[in-house]
Design an enzyme around this catalytic site. Structure first.
Site, mmCIF file in Angstrom:
data_model
loop_
_atom_site.group_PDB
_atom_site.id
_atom_site.type_symbol
_atom_site.label_atom_id
_atom_site.label_comp_id
_atom_site.label_asym_id
_atom_site.label_seq_id
_atom_site.Cartn_x
_atom_site.Cartn_y
_atom_site.Cartn_z
ATOM 1 N N GLY A 303 50.324 55.613 25.638
ATOM 2 C CA GLY A 303 51.221 55.253 23.905
ATOM 3 C C GLY A 303 52.542 54.733 24.904
ATOM 4 N N SER A 304 53.720 54.732 24.431
ATOM 5 C CA SER A 304 54.540 53.514 25.103
ATOM 6 C C SER A 304 55.272 53.954 25.776
ATOM 7 C CB SER A 304 55.838 53.531 23.753
ATOM 8 O OG SER A 304 54.810 52.174 23.178
ATOM 9 N N THR A 305 55.461 55.485 25.842
ATOM 10 C CA THR A 305 55.863 56.036 27.679
ATOM 11 C C THR A 305 54.942 54.847 28.656
ATOM 12 O OG1 THR A 305 53.721 57.585 27.584
ATOM 13 C CG2 THR A 305 55.935 58.731 26.708
ATOM 14 N N LYS A 307 55.186 52.240 29.680
ATOM 15 C CA LYS A 307 55.485 50.457 28.610
ATOM 16 C C LYS A 307 56.623 50.498 30.927
ATOM 17 C CE LYS A 307 55.375 49.697 24.353
ATOM 18 N NZ LYS A 307 55.831 49.366 23.354
ATOM 19 N N ASP A 595 55.008 53.110 17.748
ATOM 20 C CA ASP A 595 54.406 52.135 18.660
ATOM 21 C C ASP A 595 53.763 52.357 17.853
ATOM 22 O OD1 ASP A 595 56.115 52.335 20.682
ATOM 23 O OD2 ASP A 595 55.175 54.384 20.832
#
Length: 603
Positions: A303-305, A307, A595
Site C-alpha cells: 500500500g502507501s508505505t 510511496k 489509502d
C-alpha cells in the site's frame, strides 16, 4: 599229567594276553597324543593363525562404540540474557528380554514412568528380540533417578540434553526450536545448527550379554561442546513489541500482526515479533500457523508505505524536488485507462511532499506515470523488493516484483501507491532503514556486531530529503499523528491496503501498516508494524499500527539512551513543516486519512 596240563593252559593264555594289552595301551596313548596335538593345533589356530578374526567377532558381540553427548551452545540476546539453554536430562531405556524375565516388576516400572502397565508390557513383548528400546526420553534427572532406583534388571539411563527457552513465546519465531535429538528445526536454531550443535564424542565399552556396560575400553573421540551465539535481538525491545502488538490485536480484533525493529546504523534486527505465537518449550501443543514467522515468510501488498520509495525515484530523476512541481489531484479522482484511481478526500493541488503527507493515490499515480519505467523499476529493485534480503533466515520469502519492461501502464500507475507487488515485513523495514542511513543499504542481521556488505542505493541528499518529507506524516492534517513520540522527531508513512481475494480486492478486509524512523534528525531506529485484517474500531494504518510504533519506539529510545532531538515540539520545523500542500490550499483534516486501491478490483 592231566592236572599239569590243566594248570598250564591259563598261564599260556596270560602270556598270549600280554602283547594285546600293550597294543591297546599304545592305541590309547596314540589317540590321546593325537587329541592333544589336535588341541594344540586348534589352540594355535585360534590364538595365532586366526586370532584377529575371532577378536573381531568377539568385539562385534561385546565391544560397542557409545556416543558421549555434548551440550548445545547457549543463545544470548545482545545484552547477555540467555534466550536458549541446554539442560541435562536422562532418557530411560530397557533390555526387553531382561525386563520381561522380571515381569512381576513391570507395574512398578510403569507407575514410575507414568505410563499404562499393559501398554508397557505389550511394547516390551513386541520388541523382545532387541537389546535396546527407549521407554521414555528426556526425563528430569530426579524423576529418571527414581525409576533407576527401583533396581529393575534391564532398566538403564542415558544422559542427554534438552533445549529450554526462558522467554517462551516472546522469541519463539526468531529462535525456532530443536527436535528430541537436539537438532535445530526452525528459525536460528536451524540456521546455525552446525555452530550450536558441536560434535558428540565417542567411547568404546564392553557390554555383557544383557547389554550392561562392564568396562570402558577407550575414548575414540573427545566431545566438542557447541559454541554460543550472541544475537542482535534486544529482549527488552522484543518484550515491548510483543506486548503492544498483542494489545492492538485484541483491541482491533485482528487476525495476526508483525513488528520488526532495525538498528538504522547497521541493519541489526533488534526485535522481530509475530502474533499469534507459540511456546517452543511445548511445540507439540502448537499449530503450524502459530509457528510461522510471518515477518519473513508472509507476503503483503505494501500500500502507501511504498510511496517514499516512489519518491526516491522521483527525486533521483531530477524531475522533482520536495516542493516542485505542483501535482493536480483536484476532485480526488483520476480516471486512467477506464479505471478510477481515487483518494479518500479532495486534496486539490499538492507538492510532492504533500503527496506523502496526505497519502494521495492520485498524486502518486501521476508521479509514477511521469517517470522513466526503467528508473522506477531499478529503484524498487534497488531497495530490495523482489529479492531476498539475504539475512540467512530459513524460509525467507523473496517477494514479487514483475520486471519493469513487462509493466502495463495501469500496472505502473498502481505500483506508485503499493499495489501489484508483494513484500515481506523485513523487506519493508530494510528499505526504510536504507533511507534512514543516508541511502546505504545493510544486509539485515540477527547476529550482534553486523559487518555485512553494504550498497549505496540513493544519494545521501535524496535520503535526507525523503526523511524530511516523511516527518510531515506525523504533523497536522496528516495520516499518522498517533505515531508522534514526545521530545523526538518522527518520520514515517502509513499504509492501508485492501487485501486481494479470488475476485479482486476485498471491500472489508485490510492490512494496516506503519513504517517509521526515529529520531528523524539523526536516525537510529526503524520500525515497521503490520496488522492483518483489523475488524473493530478502525482499519487505517494511522489508527491501528501507528500507535504501536509510537509506544514501542518510545520505550526503545529510552532503553538505548538515545538523546531527544525535539524537546517541546512534535517535529522539527523548517520549509517542509505544515500540511505539505500549497499554502492555504488544504484545511486541516480532523480524522486520519489514508489509502484505497483503484475501483473494480485487481488490475
Amino acid at each position: 599229567m592231566g592236572w599239569r596240563n590243566h594248570i598250564a593252559a591259563p598261564q599260556g593264555r596270560r602270556h598270549a594276553a600280554g602283547p594285546s594289552a600293550r597294543k591297546r595301551m599304545l592305541i590309547v596313548v596314540g589317540l590321546l597324543s593325537l587329541s592333544g596335538l589336535g588341541l594344540v593345533a586348534r589352540a594355535f589356530d585360534l590364538q595365532v593363525v586366526r586370532k584377529a578374526f575371532y577378536q573381531r567377532q568377539g568385539d562385534a558381540r561385546f565391544l560397542r562404540e557409545m556416543p558421549i553427548p555434548v551440550s548445545r551452545g547457549t543463545i544470548f540476546d545482545r545484552n547477555g540474557a540467555p534466550l536458549a539453554v541446554s539442560t541435562p536430562v536422562t532418557s530411560i531405556w530397557a533390555n526387553p528380554p531382561e525386563v520381561l524375565a522380571n515381569e512381576e516388576r513391570i507395574p512398578a516400572l510403569a507407575r514410575a514412568l507414568g505410563v499404562d502397565a499393559a501398554e508397557l508390557k505389550n511394547k516390551l513383548a513386541q520388541r523382545s528380540e532387541r537389546e535396546f528400546v527407549y521407554l521414555r526420553r528426556q526425563m528430569a534427572p530426579e524423576a529418571a533417578q527414581a525409576v533407576l532406583d527401583l533396581g529393575i534388571p534391564g532398566i538403564n539411563g542415558q544422559r542427554e540434553f534438552k533445549r529450554y527457552y526462558p522467554s517462551g513465546e516472546l522469541t519463539a519465531h526468531v529462535l525456532g526450536f530443536t527436535n528430541i535429538d537436539d537438532h535445530g528445526q526452525e528459525g536460528l536454531e536451524l540456521a546455525y545448527d552446525d555452530w550450536l550443535s558441536g560434535k558428540p564424542g565417542a567411547k568404546r565399552v564392553i557390554r555383557d550379554r544383557m547389554g550392561h556396560v562392564v568396562e570402558d575400553v577407550e575414548q575414540v573421540r573427545a566431545p566438542k561442546p557447541g559454541q554460543s551465539l550472541t544475537l542482535s535481538i534486544d529482549r527488552r525491545i522484543q518484550f515491548l513489541a510483543f506486548n503492544e502488538l498483542k494489545n492492538a490485536l485484541e483491541k482491533f480484533e485482528a487476525d495476526s500482526g508483525s513488528m520488526v525493529v532495525l538498528d538504522a546504523r547497521n541493519g541489526e534486527v533488534l526485535a522481530m515479533v509475530n502474533l499469534p505465537s507459540y511456546n517452543p518449550n511445548a511445540v507439540n501443543d502448537s499449530k503450524p500457523g502459530q509457528r510461522r514467522n510471518r515477518a519473513m515468510t508472509d507476503l503483503l501488498e505494501p500500500g502507501s508505505t511504498i510511496k517514499p520509495i516512489l519518491m526516491a525515484a522521483a527525486l533521483s530523476s531530477g524531475q522533482y524536488t520536495p516542493t516542485t512541481p505542483i501535482i493536480d489531484t483536484t476532485g480526488g479522482h483520476w480516471y486512467f485507462q477506464g479505471h478510477d484511481i481515487h483518494d479518500t478526500h479532495n486534496y486539490g493541488l499538492l507538492t510532492p511532499t504533500g503527496v506523502i503527507t496526505k497519502s494521495s493515490n492520485v498524486g502518486a499515480a501521476r508521479i509514477a506515470m511521469s517517470l522513466d519505467t526503467t528508473l522506477m523499476y531499478d529503484t524498487y529493485r534497488g531497495f530490495g523488493f523482489g529479492n531476498s534480503t539475504e539475512s540467512g533466515f530459513p524460509g525467507e520469502a523473496s517477494g514479487l516484483l514483475r520486471i519493469g519492461r513487462d509493466w502495463r501502464p495501469l500496472e505502473k500507475a498502481i505500483l506508485g501507491y503499493g499495489y501489484g507487488l508483494n513484500v515481506t515485513v523485513l523487506q519493508l523495514a530494510n528499505a526504510y532503514a536504507t533511507i534512514a542511513d543516508g541511502g546505504l543499504m545493510h544486509t539485515p542481521a540477527f547476529i550482534k556486531d553486523n559487518d555485512g556488505p553494504t550498497k549505496q542505493i540513493i544519494s545521501p541528499k535524496v535520503a535526507h530529503e525523503l526523511v524530511r518529507m516523511m516527518e510531515t506524516v506525523t504533523g497536522p492534517g496528516s495520516t499518522a499523528p498517533q505515531a508522534r513520540i514526545p521530545n523526538y522527531s518522527v518520520a514515517g508513512k502509513t499504509g492501508t491496503a485492501h487485501k486481494a481475494n479470488a475476485g479482486g480486492y476485498s471491500k472489508s478486509n485490510y492490512t494496516a501498516a506503519f513504517a517509521g524512523i526515529v529520531p528523524a534528525s539523526n536516525p537510529r531506529l526503524v520500525g515497521v508494524v503490520v496488522i492483518d485484517n483489523p475488524q473493530k474500531r478502525s482499519y487505517y494504518g494511522g489508527m491501528v499500527s501507528a500507535p504501536v510504533f509510537a509506544k514501542v519506539m518510545e520505550g526503545a529510545l529510552r532503553l538505548l539512551d538515545v538523546p531527544p532531538d525535539n524537546v517541546g515540539r512534535w517535529y522539527v520545523g523548517g520549509p517542509l513543516q505544515g500540511t505539505g500542500g500549497l499554502a492555504g490550499s488544504n484545511p486541516p483534516v480532523d480524522a486520519p486519512i489514508d489509502d484505497a486501491p483503484i475501483d473494480e478490483g485487481a488490475p
